[in-house]
Design an enzyme around this catalytic site. Structure first.
Site, mmCIF file in Angstrom:
data_model
loop_
_atom_site.group_PDB
_atom_site.id
_atom_site.type_symbol
_atom_site.label_atom_id
_atom_site.label_comp_id
_atom_site.label_asym_id
_atom_site.label_seq_id
_atom_site.Cartn_x
_atom_site.Cartn_y
_atom_site.Cartn_z
ATOM 1 C CD GLU A 87 54.069 29.459 51.072
ATOM 2 O OE1 GLU A 87 54.589 30.547 50.822
ATOM 3 O OE2 GLU A 87 53.297 28.881 50.296
ATOM 4 C CG HIS A 104 52.136 29.460 42.704
ATOM 5 N ND1 HIS A 104 53.011 29.188 43.741
ATOM 6 C CD2 HIS A 104 51.017 29.947 43.289
ATOM 7 C CE1 HIS A 104 52.437 29.479 44.896
ATOM 8 N NE2 HIS A 104 51.217 29.929 44.653
ATOM 9 C CG ASN A 112 53.434 31.915 48.124
ATOM 10 O OD1 ASN A 112 54.458 31.916 48.785
ATOM 11 N ND2 ASN A 112 52.443 31.120 48.367
HETATM 12 P P1 FAE Z 1 45.497 36.558 37.036
HETATM 13 O O1 FAE Z 1 45.427 36.986 38.454
HETATM 14 O O2 FAE Z 1 45.426 35.133 36.713
HETATM 15 O O3 FAE Z 1 44.418 37.392 36.240
HETATM 16 C C1 FAE Z 1 44.114 37.176 34.896
HETATM 17 C C2 FAE Z 1 42.700 37.662 34.647
HETATM 18 O O4 FAE Z 1 42.459 37.707 33.247
HETATM 19 C C3 FAE Z 1 41.610 36.779 35.242
HETATM 20 O O5 FAE Z 1 40.709 37.563 35.972
HETATM 21 C C4 FAE Z 1 40.948 36.142 34.019
HETATM 22 O O6 FAE Z 1 39.566 35.881 34.205
HETATM 23 C C5 FAE Z 1 41.171 37.203 32.959
HETATM 24 N N1 FAE Z 1 41.210 36.682 31.585
HETATM 25 C C6 FAE Z 1 41.879 35.604 31.138
HETATM 26 N N2 FAE Z 1 41.737 35.465 29.793
HETATM 27 C C7 FAE Z 1 40.931 36.501 29.399
HETATM 28 C C8 FAE Z 1 40.417 36.889 28.138
HETATM 29 N N3 FAE Z 1 40.711 36.220 27.017
HETATM 30 N N4 FAE Z 1 39.608 37.962 28.092
HETATM 31 C C9 FAE Z 1 39.318 38.671 29.232
HETATM 32 N N5 FAE Z 1 39.780 38.332 30.455
HETATM 33 C C10 FAE Z 1 40.597 37.260 30.536
HETATM 34 O O7 FAE Z 1 46.870 37.106 36.356
HETATM 35 N N6 FAE Z 1 49.947 33.556 44.697
HETATM 36 C C11 FAE Z 1 50.583 34.144 45.732
HETATM 37 O O8 FAE Z 1 51.515 34.937 45.528
HETATM 38 N N7 FAE Z 1 50.193 33.866 47.027
HETATM 39 C C12 FAE Z 1 49.192 32.981 47.305
HETATM 40 O O9 FAE Z 1 48.857 32.764 48.471
HETATM 41 C C13 FAE Z 1 48.540 32.339 46.219
HETATM 42 N N8 FAE Z 1 47.555 31.419 46.435
HETATM 43 C C14 FAE Z 1 46.843 30.934 45.357
HETATM 44 C C15 FAE Z 1 45.757 30.091 45.594
HETATM 45 C C16 FAE Z 1 44.961 29.666 44.525
HETATM 46 C C17 FAE Z 1 43.795 28.752 44.777
HETATM 47 C C18 FAE Z 1 45.274 30.100 43.207
HETATM 48 C C19 FAE Z 1 44.427 29.680 42.036
HETATM 49 C C20 FAE Z 1 46.359 30.915 42.972
HETATM 50 C C21 FAE Z 1 47.153 31.336 44.031
HETATM 51 N N9 FAE Z 1 48.239 32.189 43.839
HETATM 52 C C22 FAE Z 1 48.920 32.707 44.900
HETATM 53 C C23 FAE Z 1 48.658 32.574 42.477
HETATM 54 C C24 FAE Z 1 48.291 34.015 42.123
HETATM 55 O O10 FAE Z 1 46.929 34.259 42.419
HETATM 56 C C25 FAE Z 1 48.583 34.253 40.636
HETATM 57 O O11 FAE Z 1 49.980 34.049 40.447
HETATM 58 C C26 FAE Z 1 48.217 35.638 40.192
HETATM 59 O O12 FAE Z 1 46.854 35.888 40.362
HETATM 60 C C27 FAE Z 1 48.574 35.828 38.718
HETATM 61 O O13 FAE Z 1 48.386 37.187 38.402
HETATM 62 P P2 FAE Z 1 48.276 37.638 36.893
HETATM 63 O O14 FAE Z 1 48.289 39.118 36.857
HETATM 64 O O15 FAE Z 1 49.313 36.905 36.108
#
Ligand code: FAE
Length: 570
Positions: free
Chosen positions: A426, A511, A549
């Protein structure tokens, strides 16, 4: 160009039940309820840092908001979701719609309050306390300019929106707060190539995913594509220039859909609305334009009237009683990170959506401490970085990227069908405010290497094991692509941007995937082996690499799984 990288273009129209901002009535009511539930604690606190923002005078003391006071919760809910990322948000909405009383527990804050500079989030150039989750210094992925560590700055400790977890050879970036990674991510919402999806998840019906669950996820998340008008603006010169170079080298490029509203971006560029993506906002949150989960799934879930959201509360551990009821030990923190309340809550159905690292840690702790000893040995296995590999390229003086750059990438070099160099790179912005003669790429490569996690009983956390050579396949594939790109365009590799002074970064990932694989640690719908009514719903289900992504796939899988679970388990 791959058809699977191309989104449907028909999602711009206002659908029945939506207002002009694309929000449904239920989401609107839920969003109001989400905020109203906790406004009693809304105020600001002085962290005594000088505001860098133009809106406030340089002499003003910058005051980030105090997080909302967490709402009171009952001792028992039928269902609980841990975390508020993609997996949890989908699950909570569908549970709420089914009339099931559900609690969402999130360790971060609800990001809807203005700090003293009149903004919810800070930008990347003038980062402040809001940027990082209890750190003393920012940790930007591109940390250096001309080899000097000039990007990062000291900040006050605060429950900010971006977190990093550091392990040997790998740093993992994560979002914290209501919406998880959706708050900090680049919004790129890409459907994987079907052949690759079938390779990594052969037992998940691809027909169903591609005909039903991906389109549902795209529509719920308001996925759209950059318009010609926006793409032709100064803000995408960096992308147009890199695309031209890619074509000159014989590569195909493809559209990268996004959840950022490109109609809003057009208004930003015209100067009609407050800018966000065009004003260096992305990894520390977007004040406008981006359809993060706190704008769609989560308010809709709360709008059902069956879902309660508890913020600033970490799930520390899980046990199960003889009656099958799960008990969660919780720790609530204040703005300084001190634990101000310890409490417990019970449920019959427990959905783990704490993200790849958070869910795997909770499950490994439960298994290794004997709390849930029958959990599979597969937990902790199959971790991957989605082949993430960043590359920086130095352009000749006549190839300008432009000083103005939008934070949202919209095009990629698609070389995935080349078995010698499977790369989807990308074209990423490098918004420094000046011409840098530099192009950046976030390459997603097909890296078959997998790491694993172990539980450290003394530290009570997990360690990720990722060897120093495990990024080599990514390096090899990316090098083939960018050697050719450079040769065709008088470009060369640019050192001086990343830690370690290499022209590439293989030491971090946005990721993280795996650790609780679908079909291994769980059945084919995320039901954890060894226990009834215990589920994984997030990125930890995906086997290390999805070729694009990941959040659209996490969302679509969560929709598919909860649909089945609601019909069979309740
Ligand atoms: P996630 O979104 O990580 O959510 C987990 C939540 O659980 C968080 O809010 C935590 O604070 C919370 N949590 C964790 N442990 C605990 C606990 N013990 N008790 C209570 N709460 C807790 O999970 N992906 C794309 O597809 N496109 C993009 O453009 C992209 N850009 C990105 C850019 C950055 C800078 C980052 C960091 C990630 C990016 N990603 C992107 C990855 C994507 O945001 C990530 O794969 C998803 O957010 C993961 O989703 P989950 O539901 O696994």
């Amino acid at each position: 160009m791959s058809s699977t990288h191309k989104p449907s273009q028909n999602n711009k129209s206002t659908k029945a039940g939506e207002n002009s901002s694309g929000m449904t009535r239920r989401a609107f009511l839920g969003r109001s309820a989400m905020t109203a539930a906790a406004t009693a604690g809304a105020t600001t606190v002085s962290l005594a840092v000088i505001s860098p923002k133009a809106e406030a005078g340089w002499w003003d003391v910058f005051e980030p908001a105090v997080p909302h006071t967490p709402v009171s919760i009952a001792p028992y809910y039928t269902a609980i979701t841990v975390g508020t990322g993609y997996g949890s948000s989908v699950t909570a909405l569908r549970l709420g719609e089914a009339g099931i009383d559900t609690l969402m527990i999130e360790m971060g804050q609800l990001w809807d309050q203005l700090a003293s500079d009149g903004k919810v989030h800070c930008n990347m150039i003038n980062a402040d306390a809001r940027s990082m989750w209890f750190k003393d210094r920012t940790e930007a992925p591109v940390s250096n300019i001309l080899g000097l560590p000039l990007v990062d700055r000291n900040i006050d400790r605060y429950p900010g929106v971006l977190d990093t977890l550091s392990y040997d050879n790998m740093k993992v970036y994560l979002g914290r707060g209501v919406g998880g990674g959706s708050l900090v991510n680049g919004g790129m919402a890409v459907v994987p190539k079907r052949a690759f999806f079938e390779e990594i998840l052969p037992d998940v019906g691809a027909d169903d995913m591609y005909d039903r669950w991906y389109p549902l996820a795209q529509s719920m998340l308001h996925v759209n594509s950059v318009t010609d008008e926006v793409y032709e603006s100064d803000y995408y010169q960096f992308s147009r220039m890199a695309e031209t170079c890619a074509h000159k080298a014989g590569f195909q490029t493809s559209d990268v859909p996004n959840v950022y509203d490109f109609d809003y971006m057009a208004e930003e560029i015209a100067g009609n609305v407050e800018p966000s993506a065009t004003a260096n906002e992305v990894i520390y949150g977007n004040n406008h334009g981006k359809q993060s989960l706190d704008k769609n799934y989560i308010p809709q879930a709360i709008g059902t009237g069956n879902v309660t959201l508890r913020t600033m509360t970490r799930v520390a551990s899980i046990t199960q009683g003889a009656n099958g009821v799960y008990t969660l030990q919780l720790e609530t923190i204040n703005v300084a990170g001190d634990i101000v309340e310890r409490l417990s809550v019970q449920c019959r159905y427990l959905f783990l959506g704490a993200g790849t690292m958070g869910t795997t840690e909770l499950l490994m702790r439960a298994r290794e401490t004997g709390a849930l000893p029958a959990l599979s040995d597969e937990i902790g296995q199959g971790w991957g970085n989605n082949g993430n590999f960043m590359v920086s390229i130095a352009n000749p003086l006549w190839k300008l990227t432009g000083a103005k750059q939008s934070g949202m990438p919209v095009r990629g070099i698609d070389n995935w069908d080349d078995p010698e160099a499977q790369v989807f790179a990308e074209i990423a912005p490098f918004p420094a405010g000046i011409e840098t003669y530099t192009s950046l790429f976030l390459a997603i490569t097909n890296n078959p290497e997998r790491g694993y996690m172990t539980y450290d009983a003394t530290a009570d956390n997990v360690r990720l094991h990722w060897g120093p050579d495990q990024s080599q396949p990514s390096f090899d594939a990316a090098k083939k692509v960018f050697d050719r790109y450079n040769k065709a365009n008088y470009c060369h590799y640019r050192r001086g941007l990343f830690e370690g002074n290499q022209p590439y970064a293989d030491f971090f990932t946005y990721h993280p995937l795996g650790g609780c694989l679908l079909g291994k640690a769980t059945d084919l719908y995320g039901r954890l082996k060894g226990y009834d009514n215990l589920y994984t719903v997030d990125g930890s289900l995906i086997p290390g690499n999805v070729g694009v992504n990941p959040f659209l796939t996490i969302t679509a899988l969560a929709e598919r799984n909860i649909h089945k679970i609601l019909r069979e388990d309740f």
